[in-house]
Design a protein around this motif. Structure first.
Motif, PDB file in Angstrom:
ATOM      1  N   TYR A   1      25.981  -1.783  34.777  1.00  0.00           N
ATOM      2  CA  TYR A   1      26.383  -1.748  33.365  1.00  0.00           C
ATOM      3  C   TYR A   1      25.294  -1.174  32.447  1.00  0.00           C
ATOM      4  CZ  TYR A   1      30.755  -4.147  34.365  1.00  0.00           C
ATOM      5  OH  TYR A   1      32.012  -4.458  34.829  1.00  0.00           O
TER       6      TYR A   1
ATOM      7  N   TRP B   1      37.004   1.295  38.132  1.00  0.00           N
ATOM      8  CA  TRP B   1      37.934   0.273  37.634  1.00  0.00           C
ATOM      9  C   TRP B   1      38.323   0.468  36.172  1.00  0.00           C
ATOM     10  CZ3 TRP B   1      32.984  -0.607  39.429  1.00  0.00           C
ATOM     11  CH2 TRP B   1      32.023  -0.991  38.502  1.00  0.00           C
TER      12      TRP B   1
ATOM     13  N   GLY C   1      35.063 -12.343  35.619  1.00  0.00           N
ATOM     14  CA  GLY C   1      34.597 -11.026  36.065  1.00  0.00           C
ATOM     15  C   GLY C   1      35.189  -9.962  35.160  1.00  0.00           C
TER      16      GLY C   1
ATOM     17  N   ASP D   1      31.367 -13.221  32.896  1.00  0.00           N
ATOM     18  CA  ASP D   1      30.876 -12.211  33.841  1.00  0.00           C
ATOM     19  C   ASP D   1      29.453 -12.557  34.250  1.00  0.00           C
ATOM     20  OD1 ASP D   1      32.090  -9.284  34.657  1.00  0.00           O
ATOM     21  OD2 ASP D   1      29.904  -9.358  34.827  1.00  0.00           O
ATOM     22  N   ILE D   2      29.096 -12.116  35.449  1.00  0.00           N
ATOM     23  CA  ILE D   2      27.737 -12.332  35.942  1.00  0.00           C
ATOM     24  C   ILE D   2      26.746 -11.441  35.202  1.00  0.00           C
ATOM     25  CG2 ILE D   2      27.748 -10.594  37.811  1.00  0.00           C
ATOM     26  CD1 ILE D   2      26.627 -12.848  39.649  1.00  0.00           C
TER      27      ILE D   2
ATOM     28  N   ASN E   1      27.874 -16.950  37.111  1.00  0.00           N
ATOM     29  CA  ASN E   1      28.431 -16.570  38.405  1.00  0.00           C
ATOM     30  C   ASN E   1      29.713 -17.389  38.588  1.00  0.00           C
ATOM     31  OD1 ASN E   1      29.059 -16.384  41.177  1.00  0.00           O
ATOM     32  ND2 ASN E   1      26.910 -16.009  41.668  1.00  0.00           N
ATOM     33  N   ALA E   2      30.800 -16.708  38.885  1.00  0.00           N
ATOM     34  CA  ALA E   2      32.090 -17.396  39.010  1.00  0.00           C
ATOM     35  C   ALA E   2      32.091 -18.453  40.111  1.00  0.00           C
ATOM     36  CB  ALA E   2      33.191 -16.383  39.284  1.00  0.00           C
TER      37      ALA E   2
ATOM     38  N   ARG F   1      40.694  -9.627  37.664  1.00  0.00           N
ATOM     39  CA  ARG F   1      41.013  -8.316  38.259  1.00  0.00           C
ATOM     40  C   ARG F   1      39.727  -7.738  38.848  1.00  0.00           C
ATOM     41  NH1 ARG F   1      40.417  -2.828  36.078  1.00  0.00           N
ATOM     42  NH2 ARG F   1      41.721  -1.398  37.257  1.00  0.00           N
ATOM     43  N   ALA F   2      39.729  -7.632  40.158  1.00  0.00           N
ATOM     44  CA  ALA F   2      38.673  -6.910  40.873  1.00  0.00           C
ATOM     45  C   ALA F   2      37.305  -7.572  40.819  1.00  0.00           C
ATOM     46  CB  ALA F   2      38.580  -5.464  40.374  1.00  0.00           C
TER      47      ALA F   2
HETATM   48  C1  LIG Z   1      35.075  -3.990  39.498  1.00  0.00           C
HETATM   49  S1  LIG Z   1      34.495  -4.812  38.081  1.00  0.00           S
HETATM   50  C2  LIG Z   1      36.006  -5.283  37.262  1.00  0.00           C
HETATM   51  C3  LIG Z   1      35.799  -5.596  35.810  1.00  0.00           C
HETATM   52  C4  LIG Z   1      37.061  -6.016  35.054  1.00  0.00           C
HETATM   53  N1  LIG Z   1      37.667  -7.203  35.639  1.00  0.00           N
HETATM   54  C5  LIG Z   1      38.061  -4.909  34.974  1.00  0.00           C
HETATM   55  O1  LIG Z   1      39.168  -5.063  35.479  1.00  0.00           O
HETATM   56  O2  LIG Z   1      37.756  -3.890  34.350  1.00  0.00           O
HETATM   57  C6  LIG Z   1      33.946  -6.365  38.781  1.00  0.00           C
HETATM   58  C7  LIG Z   1      33.344  -7.292  37.765  1.00  0.00           C
HETATM   59  O3  LIG Z   1      33.097  -8.539  38.362  1.00  0.00           O
HETATM   60  C8  LIG Z   1      31.826  -8.999  37.937  1.00  0.00           C
HETATM   61  N2  LIG Z   1      31.355  -9.918  38.998  1.00  0.00           N
HETATM   62  C9  LIG Z   1      31.069  -9.615  40.280  1.00  0.00           C
HETATM   63  N3  LIG Z   1      30.726 -10.717  40.958  1.00  0.00           N
HETATM   64  C10 LIG Z   1      30.797 -11.745  40.084  1.00  0.00           C
HETATM   65  C11 LIG Z   1      30.557 -13.142  40.180  1.00  0.00           C
HETATM   66  N4  LIG Z   1      30.174 -13.724  41.333  1.00  0.00           N
HETATM   67  N5  LIG Z   1      30.718 -13.904  39.070  1.00  0.00           N
HETATM   68  C12 LIG Z   1      31.098 -13.348  37.897  1.00  0.00           C
HETATM   69  N6  LIG Z   1      31.339 -12.031  37.745  1.00  0.00           N
HETATM   70  C13 LIG Z   1      31.192 -11.235  38.830  1.00  0.00           C
HETATM   71  C14 LIG Z   1      30.999  -7.744  37.764  1.00  0.00           C
HETATM   72  O4  LIG Z   1      29.881  -7.902  36.929  1.00  0.00           O
HETATM   73  C15 LIG Z   1      32.041  -6.793  37.184  1.00  0.00           C
HETATM   74  O5  LIG Z   1      32.089  -6.856  35.784  1.00  0.00           O
END
Ligand SMILES: C[S@@+](CC[C@H](N)C(=O)[O-])C[C@H]1O[C@@H](n2cnc3c(N)ncnc32)[C@H](O)[C@@H]1O
Length: 210
Positions: free
Chosen positions: A14, A24, A51, A73-74, A99-100, A115-116
């Protein structure tokens, strides 16, 4: 991937990639909005986008009049980017850097959207932790919407491994706390003119394990 590496990875993404330089990127999160409409989620519902990064889902939620929105978000850089884009409207949202898999709160949510993000959890222990947190933090009867790469989707994203899901494997992972409602497969068009195959499933939290 351990927590420390994961945070470092996402902060790096980011702070080095523009909004539309990531696969994404999605200006209108139509599948996510479809689920919101399907369940006729009330404007006062407690909604969390886990996330959420700098996704436009929060912009649409605000425009639709939702009053109780959290984005987790992390990466703090991701949330700062979303806040800058939203300007004054950002003050209407609760922003959570966490962290989720270890997120703690006394809040209980009506609608949990991811999502993702979930598919980046590849270790069984982390997946189990996330499912435990879902069970703790979603109200009985609350809705969970999860979008991950499907078995036709990529095996990696953003340079790191992901776990693919099918309708059956996602349903099994969410049992025994969640009952599947419906699933759909979606081909996401990336900014690089490629398609990424997703599966989105919705679940209702059951009362089995309270
Ligand atoms: C592929 S991006 C998708 C972002 C958003 N959900 C979208 O649809 O545009 C994955 C996101 O998950 C976050 N992420 C990854 N692992 C995570 C965790 N363990 N806890 C929280 N957020 C996390 C990343 O920082 C990132 O913003």
């Amino acid at each position: 991937m351990n927590d420390f590496d994961s945070k470092k990875h996402w902060e790096h993404i980011y702070t080095t990639k523009a909004l539309n330089e990531v696969s994404w990127y999605q200006p209108v999160p139509s599948t996510s909005l479809h689920f919101l409409e399907q369940f006729n989620i009330p404007k006062t519902a407690k909604i969390i986008d886990v996330g959420g990064g700098d996704s436009f889902f929060v912009d649409h939620l605000l425009d639709l009049g939702y009053q109780n929105i959290s984005v987790l978000d992390i990466s703090s850089a991701a949330l700062e980017r979303a806040q800058q884009r939203l300007g004054d409207k950002a003050t209407k949202v609760t922003w959570i850097v966490a962290n989720a898999t270890t997120f703690q709160t006394t809040e209980r949510y009506d609608f949990w959207h991811d999502r993702a993000a979930f598919h980046f959890l590849t270790q069984e222990a982390a997946i189990n932790q996330y499912v435990h947190i879902l069970n703790e933090h979603i109200k009985p009867g609350g809705i969970l919407v999860l979008g991950t790469f499907s078995e036709q989707g990529p095996k990696k994203c953003s340079g790191i491994d992901i776990k693919q899901y099918s309708e059956a494997s996602m349903t099994e992972t969410m049992a025994p706390y969640f009952d599947k409602i419906n699933c759909m497969t979606v081909a996401h068009a990336t900014p690089f003119d490629t398609l990424q195959h997703f599966i989105f499933c919705s679940f209702r939290k059951n009362n089995n394990c309270i």
